[in-house]
Design a protein around this motif. Structure first.
Motif, PDB file in Angstrom:
ATOM      1  N   MET A  95      40.186  55.268  29.258  1.00 36.14           N
ATOM      2  CA  MET A  95      38.812  54.840  29.523  1.00 36.14           C
ATOM      3  C   MET A  95      37.961  56.099  29.670  1.00 36.14           C
ATOM      4  O   MET A  95      38.238  56.942  30.505  1.00 36.14           O
ATOM      5  N   PRO A  96      36.926  56.244  28.831  1.00 29.46           N
ATOM      6  CA  PRO A  96      36.117  57.456  28.950  1.00 29.46           C
ATOM      7  C   PRO A  96      35.378  57.486  30.294  1.00 29.46           C
ATOM      8  O   PRO A  96      34.905  56.448  30.764  1.00 29.46           O
ATOM      9  N   GLY A  97      35.291  58.648  30.908  1.00 32.21           N
ATOM     10  CA  GLY A  97      34.635  58.765  32.213  1.00 32.21           C
ATOM     11  C   GLY A  97      33.131  58.784  32.073  1.00 32.21           C
ATOM     12  O   GLY A  97      32.582  59.103  31.021  1.00 32.21           O
ATOM     13  N   GLY A  98      32.452  58.435  33.161  1.00 33.47           N
ATOM     14  CA  GLY A  98      30.996  58.550  33.201  1.00 33.47           C
ATOM     15  C   GLY A  98      30.284  57.569  32.302  1.00 33.47           C
ATOM     16  O   GLY A  98      29.197  57.816  31.824  1.00 33.47           O
ATOM     17  N   ASP A  99      30.889  56.406  32.045  1.00 29.00           N
ATOM     18  CA  ASP A  99      30.255  55.414  31.182  1.00 29.00           C
ATOM     19  C   ASP A  99      30.432  54.031  31.805  1.00 29.00           C
ATOM     20  O   ASP A  99      31.503  53.438  31.733  1.00 29.00           O
ATOM     21  N   VAL A 100      29.366  53.533  32.424  1.00 28.06           N
ATOM     22  CA  VAL A 100      29.462  52.270  33.156  1.00 28.06           C
ATOM     23  C   VAL A 100      29.813  51.132  32.211  1.00 28.06           C
ATOM     24  O   VAL A 100      30.601  50.248  32.532  1.00 28.06           O
ATOM     25  N   LYS A 101      29.237  51.159  31.014  1.00 27.39           N
ATOM     26  CA  LYS A 101      29.481  50.062  30.063  1.00 27.39           C
ATOM     27  C   LYS A 101      30.952  49.979  29.699  1.00 27.39           C
ATOM     28  O   LYS A 101      31.527  48.895  29.661  1.00 27.39           O
ATOM     29  N   GLN A 102      31.535  51.145  29.434  1.00 27.66           N
ATOM     30  CA  GLN A 102      32.948  51.179  29.076  1.00 27.66           C
ATOM     31  C   GLN A 102      33.807  50.714  30.250  1.00 27.66           C
ATOM     32  O   GLN A 102      34.778  49.981  30.057  1.00 27.66           O
ATOM     33  N   ALA A 103      33.413  51.140  31.450  1.00 28.96           N
ATOM     34  CA  ALA A 103      34.173  50.733  32.632  1.00 28.96           C
ATOM     35  C   ALA A 103      34.113  49.217  32.792  1.00 28.96           C
ATOM     36  O   ALA A 103      35.110  48.558  33.069  1.00 28.96           O
ATOM     37  N   ARG A 104      32.910  48.647  32.589  1.00 29.91           N
ATOM     38  CA  ARG A 104      32.744  47.198  32.677  1.00 29.91           C
ATOM     39  C   ARG A 104      33.607  46.491  31.648  1.00 29.91           C
ATOM     40  O   ARG A 104      34.222  45.475  31.927  1.00 29.91           O
ATOM     41  N   LYS A 105      33.578  47.050  30.454  1.00 33.06           N
ATOM     42  CA  LYS A 105      34.344  46.461  29.357  1.00 33.06           C
ATOM     43  C   LYS A 105      35.827  46.416  29.726  1.00 33.06           C
ATOM     44  O   LYS A 105      36.533  45.469  29.408  1.00 33.06           O
ATOM     45  N   ALA A 106      36.251  47.468  30.418  1.00 34.85           N
ATOM     46  CA  ALA A 106      37.649  47.539  30.825  1.00 34.85           C
ATOM     47  C   ALA A 106      37.916  46.683  32.061  1.00 34.85           C
ATOM     48  O   ALA A 106      39.039  46.612  32.541  1.00 34.85           O
ATOM     49  N   GLY A 107      36.856  46.035  32.583  1.00 36.35           N
ATOM     50  CA  GLY A 107      37.033  45.136  33.716  1.00 36.35           C
ATOM     51  C   GLY A 107      36.925  45.792  35.063  1.00 36.35           C
ATOM     52  O   GLY A 107      37.410  45.273  36.060  1.00 36.35           O
ATOM     53  N   VAL A 108      36.251  46.941  35.133  1.00 40.80           N
ATOM     54  CA  VAL A 108      36.105  47.634  36.409  1.00 40.80           C
ATOM     55  C   VAL A 108      34.694  47.403  36.943  1.00 40.80           C
ATOM     56  O   VAL A 108      33.710  47.631  36.235  1.00 40.80           O
ATOM     57  N   GLU A 109      34.582  46.932  38.180  1.00 34.29           N
ATOM     58  CA  GLU A 109      33.270  46.686  38.774  1.00 34.29           C
ATOM     59  C   GLU A 109      33.217  47.308  40.159  1.00 34.29           C
ATOM     60  O   GLU A 109      34.196  47.306  40.897  1.00 34.29           O
ATOM     61  N   LEU A 110      32.032  47.838  40.505  1.00 34.32           N
ATOM     62  CA  LEU A 110      31.858  48.472  41.814  1.00 34.32           C
ATOM     63  C   LEU A 110      30.817  47.719  42.634  1.00 34.32           C
ATOM     64  O   LEU A 110      29.771  47.339  42.119  1.00 34.32           O
ATOM     65  N   VAL A 111      31.131  47.478  43.895  1.00 32.42           N
ATOM     66  CA  VAL A 111      30.123  46.944  44.823  1.00 32.42           C
ATOM     67  C   VAL A 111      29.723  48.100  45.731  1.00 32.42           C
ATOM     68  O   VAL A 111      30.541  48.659  46.447  1.00 32.42           O
ATOM     69  N   HIS A 112      28.432  48.437  45.663  1.00 33.04           N
ATOM     70  CA  HIS A 112      27.976  49.655  46.335  1.00 33.04           C
ATOM     71  C   HIS A 112      27.987  49.527  47.856  1.00 33.04           C
ATOM     72  O   HIS A 112      27.947  48.444  48.403  1.00 33.04           O
ATOM     73  N   GLN A 113      27.950  50.702  48.474  1.00 30.34           N
ATOM     74  CA  GLN A 113      27.904  50.809  49.933  1.00 30.34           C
ATOM     75  C   GLN A 113      26.655  50.101  50.489  1.00 30.34           C
ATOM     76  O   GLN A 113      26.719  49.311  51.392  1.00 30.34           O
ATOM     77  N   SER A 114      25.525  50.455  49.935  1.00 31.06           N
ATOM     78  CA  SER A 114      24.297  49.729  50.299  1.00 31.06           C
ATOM     79  C   SER A 114      23.890  48.980  49.051  1.00 31.06           C
ATOM     80  O   SER A 114      23.674  49.578  48.015  1.00 31.06           O
ATOM     81  N   PHE A 115      23.833  47.676  49.144  1.00 27.95           N
ATOM     82  CA  PHE A 115      23.702  46.917  47.895  1.00 27.95           C
ATOM     83  C   PHE A 115      22.307  47.012  47.354  1.00 27.95           C
ATOM     84  O   PHE A 115      21.336  47.202  48.061  1.00 27.95           O
ATOM     85  N   ALA A 116      22.256  46.782  46.053  1.00 30.17           N
ATOM     86  CA  ALA A 116      21.027  47.037  45.324  1.00 30.17           C
ATOM     87  C   ALA A 116      20.413  45.751  44.787  1.00 30.17           C
ATOM     88  O   ALA A 116      19.878  45.719  43.711  1.00 30.17           O
ATOM     89  N   LEU A 117      20.492  44.682  45.576  1.00 26.33           N
ATOM     90  CA  LEU A 117      19.888  43.434  45.108  1.00 26.33           C
ATOM     91  C   LEU A 117      18.390  43.470  45.417  1.00 26.33           C
ATOM     92  O   LEU A 117      18.000  43.764  46.536  1.00 26.33           O
ATOM     93  N   PRO A 118      17.542  43.155  44.432  1.00 22.66           N
ATOM     94  CA  PRO A 118      16.097  43.169  44.691  1.00 22.66           C
ATOM     95  C   PRO A 118      15.737  42.092  45.706  1.00 22.66           C
ATOM     96  O   PRO A 118      16.008  40.919  45.479  1.00 22.66           O
TER      97      PRO A 118
END
Lengths: 347, 508
Positions: free
Chosen positions: B72-95
């Motif tokens: 999985m190439p590093g520094g690429d959120v799209k690729q990470a998502r494609k690979a099924g990796v998701e992050l929930v941030h420390q302070s969430f970013a919901l509008p």
């Protein structure tokens, strides 16, 4: 001194750019830009007695604009000068009506106190709303302007209505001549004195009192001032009250000086021109004196243009609007230019 | 040994550098499928950086990541998502002004056209499936924080995530809601999702995780270790370093007051505060600081240190308790009155709380004096400029003139301006909150030296820092905060293991 020079240079450049834009508009509208500007300069500053007229308009504008400066410096965008100006004039008119018959040395000061009180009250409620509950003062003071206009219409058409009026424009009974501090055809030394002394007092307030420094710091970083233990409530409220009070005094000056009576919708752009003056002056009281003279000249030229040279007075409104456009746009390009310039000058 | 085909996610020799600083150094971890993994470590150990690398938010300067043996190439959120990796941030970013459905659609980031109704229905189904009890038409700002988090987790799971990272999910939760979160995490595990939790409380790690990975100073201390057969002592030893003491004593707990009460410059008695947005509320905190003493406050950030400072400065509402300064009850006094009695504060955020960057140096410097005067009293700017000039010179601040904007100074110089303003001869109690954060070694040394000098001149000093080494170096006594409580008090010689254990609640 260097920074002051840059500030002046900057204000002048904005005005020149605005005038360049205006000349394009004038040409597009089929006028000769040169002829128009010549007439405006002539009407504003050069023709016989032009300076007197410029001063007549500049004095009340200056009084309102220094109030705007006090609140802007503290970080509160009180754009309700127009409404505070009206309410001040209304309070003064009621006071004059109420004390009618008393000697002038009682009536005139009482009217000024009432005018200042009225303006301050019209700034008090947006101030309280802002400081107690965080309601945006831009919205509330703007609404306050419309409310004040309506109140003025009611007052001039109701309680203070002049029964002998023509019916074209609702207005109050003319003030007793003994209470007038000026008239519409010559310059009043009293009004000039009032403007100068208020200017001096406000300069001292902004530059030589704890309030001036603390409110200036709070305007730029309120958090820091809170961590120093200040209660923003008192400093903020004082800025609102002083700001409104000065607009109220300007309203009283117009009532007891050139106008002599309240008329519905009189000087509808006064407060906004005052804001423009404050911004062109970069919130400096001394700068506001110069800027007020400039805009006062334009105001008198607006009367002169159609009468003397048959040109449209709306040219002045276009100039005002263009200056407002440039001064508020904070052009990135210009800022870059000026920061480059300042580096060069330092060397 | 773990067989490689069982690994869903593998990191090999991950290094992340910011300039000369290594946030992560040569970290190799393999996470097994279908388990709950914990990643632990102290502040600055590299936990959050690690989570962000895994989620593709940070490109590692070296190393490789593979998912199911595919690179999985590093520094690429799209690729990470494609690979099924998701992050929930420390302070969430919901509008905050969005509805749940809108926020989730926004986060899911597909550019399709939809109607409000279909959007609502679609996300409601998804939420119901995950047993998140919330209406998708509700606005984010009206939801309690744990529900917001649940929504964020649900959003992360929409794209069929195989691998969910939660960055310090419990930091914003109360103990009860933490338990609810854990129930949810176990459900996810059952449904086959691999969960990585970044945590800092040992109790939580042992409660929920199957394996634990320990980071210290950006380096891997322990790659996934089975949580069975591990205890708090072992774990805290790994987190803090060196071998743990056999008796992680709580014997030092409780209040150790200076012998003579009247010598105390600060005496706080059973102080509790009302919770607000700025951090943990204080819960029955008692402490004293004697004249000529530096008391260091240790603890993981957000455990009540900030609230303590704000309480002493009258910037937070008290529930109960008293604050005495120099033997005088000042609980009812305003911040300004307290300052006139000798309270001085070097605030947490230098350029926000300490200085007004767009104002001149002399105004920044003079404000303390001006606020002690009546609001409309006259000042003498010329004199005050001169006073500022000599004041700043004494503190070796580098500047051209006092009309210069404070924002034009470097961090170290800006901090010196604050020091010269706050550390005058009348200072009785000096609160130094993160006074060396972001400063270079020279400036840091200067700050330490000044604080020691103020102590020797008889001031009491409350020193707050997230750097343990620094606290050990400078403090005469150390207190430890955890979840708004004072959980330990230590006198020299300091034992890093004991204090570290108290910080993460290992001795509770």
């Amino acid at each position: 001194m260097n920074t002051q020079f840059i500030t002046i240079f900057r204000a002048l450049s904005f005005i020149l750019l605005a005038l360049a834009l205006c000349s394009l508009i004038f040409i597009a509208a089929g006028f000769s830009a040169f002829e128009l500007f010549e007439s405006i300069i002539n009407g504003a500053f050069l023709r016989n007695g032009a300076m007197k007229h410029a001063l007549r308009w500049a004095a009340p504008l200056f009084i309102t604009s220094i109030g705007v400066i006090i609140s802007f410096r503290a970080g509160y965008f009180n754009i309700g000068a127009q409404g505070q100006f009206y309410i001040g004039a209304i309070f003064a008119a009621f006071t004059a009506e109420w004390l009618n018959g008393s000697p002038a040395f009682i009536v005139v000061p009482a009217c000024f106190m009432a005018g200042a009180l009225g303006g301050a009250l019209w700034a008090l409620w947006p101030g309280l709303l802002r400081l107690k509950s965080g309601a945006d003062e831009v919205i509330t003071t703007l609404m306050g302007n419309f409310l004040a206009s309506l109140i003025l219409i009611y007052v001039t058409g109701g309680p203070l209505k002049d029964p002998s009026g023509s019916g074209q424009q609702a207005s109050s009974r003319p003030l007793d001549a003994a209470y007038r501090i000026g008239n519409s055809y010559e310059l009043s030394p009293t009004i000039i004195m009032i403007a100068i002394s208020l200017g001096l007092i406000m300069w001292v307030l902004a530059n030589r009192t704890a309030f001036g420094v603390v409110s200036g710091l709070a305007g730029r970083n309120a958090t820091m001032v809170e961590w120093q233990g200040a209660k923003l409530m008192s400093v903020g409220l004082a800025s609102f009250l002083i700001s409104g009070g000065l607009a109220g005094i300007a309203g009283t000056v117009e009532l007891m000086g050139p106008n002599g009576r309240l008329a519905a919708g009189f000087l509808p752009a006064h407060g906004f021109t005052a804001i423009l003056i404050a911004l062109v002056a970069n919130l400096s009281i001394a700068g506001a004196a110069v800027a007020a003279l400039f805009f006062g000249g334009l105001a008198s030229a607006a009367l002169y243009l159609p009468v003397m040279s048959g040109l449209p007075a709306s040219a002045i409104e276009i100039i005002n609007a263009a200056i407002a456009l440039f001064i508020t746009a904070k052009s990135k390009f210009l800022d870059m230019f000026f920061s480059l310039g300042s580096i060069k000058w330092k060397k | 040994m773990i067989k490689s085909d069982e690994n869903i996610f593998e990191c090999k020799n991950i290094t992340v550098s910011f300039g000369a600083v290594h946030a992560l150094q040569d970290v190799s971890v393999a996470f097994e499928r279908g388990k709950i993994h914990a990643v632990v470590g102290q502040n600055g150990a590299g936990k959050t950086t690690f989570a962000r690398v895994v989620a593709g938010l940070i490109r590692p300067s070296a190393g490789e990541m593979t998912v199911n043996n595919k690179t999985m190439p590093g520094g690429d959120v799209k690729q990470a998502r494609k690979a099924g990796v998701e992050l929930v941030h420390q302070s969430f970013a919901l509008p905050p002004s969005f509805t749940v459905a809108e926020a989730m659609q926004f986060g899911a980031g597909s550019g399709k056209i939809y109607s409000r109704k279909s959007l609502k229905r679609f996300w409601q189904k998804h939420l119901d499936k995950l047993e998140v009890k919330v209406k998708s038409s509700e606005r984010i700002k009206n939801l309690p924080v744990e529900t917001q988090q649940a929504v964020e987790i649900a959003r992360a799971l929409i794209s069929d995530a195989k691998f969910l990272i939660l960055d310090e999910p419990t930091a914003v939760l109360s103990p009860e809601t933490t338990q609810k979160l854990f129930v949810r995490v176990r459900q996810l595990k059952q449904s086959g999702v691999t969960v990585i939790l970044v945590l800092h409380k040992l109790k939580e790690v042992l409660d929920i995780a199957d394996t634990v990975t320990v980071l210290r100073g950006g380096k891997l201390v322990q790659s996934p270790l089975n949580c069975e057969g591990i205890d708090r002592e072992k774990l805290s030893a790994m987190i803090i370093g060196e071998n743990a003491n056999q008796n992680l004593a709580s014997s030092n707990k409780g209040s150790l007051r200076p012998e003579t009460q009247q010598d105390a410059v600060l005496d706080v008695q059973s102080l509790s505060t009302i919770k607000d947005v700025e951090g943990a509320a204080l819960d029955d905190v008692s402490l004293t600081i004697a004249a000529g003493e530096i008391v260091g406050v240790a603890g993981i950030e957000g455990n009540g240190q900030r609230t303590l400072v704000r309480a002493i400065a009258d910037m937070v509402n008290l529930k109960s308790g008293e604050i005495h300064l120099n033997g005088q009850n000042m609980t009812q006094m305003s911040h300004l009155e307290r300052r006139s009695k000798g309270l001085r504060i070097i605030p947490f955020e230098r350029n926000v709380e300490g200085l007004s960057s767009s104002s001149s140096l002399w105004e920044n410097w003079s404000i303390r004096k001006y606020l002690q005067k009546p609001t409309f009293s006259f000042i003498k700017p010329k004199q005050d400029r001169a006073a500022c000039d000599s004041g700043l010179k004494k503190w070796d601040v580098r500047y051209t003139n006092v009309d210069q904007l404070a924002g034009s100074l470097s961090g170290g110089n800006a901090q010196k301006v604050i020091l010269s303003r706050e550390m005058d001869a009348d200072a009785k109690l000096i609160i130094a909150a993160q006074p060396t954060r972001g400063l270079d070694i020279g400036a840091t040394d200067f700050v330490w030296h000044s604080l020691r000098q103020a102590r020797d001149n008889g001031s009491g000093i409350l020193f707050i820092s997230s750097d343990l080494d620094e606290i050990f170096d400078i403090s005469d006594r150390i207190i430890v905060f955890l979840s708004g409580q004072l959980v330990g008090e230590f006198t020299p010689p300091f034992d890093i293991k004991e204090i570290g254990a108290a910080m993460i609640g290992a001795d509770l």
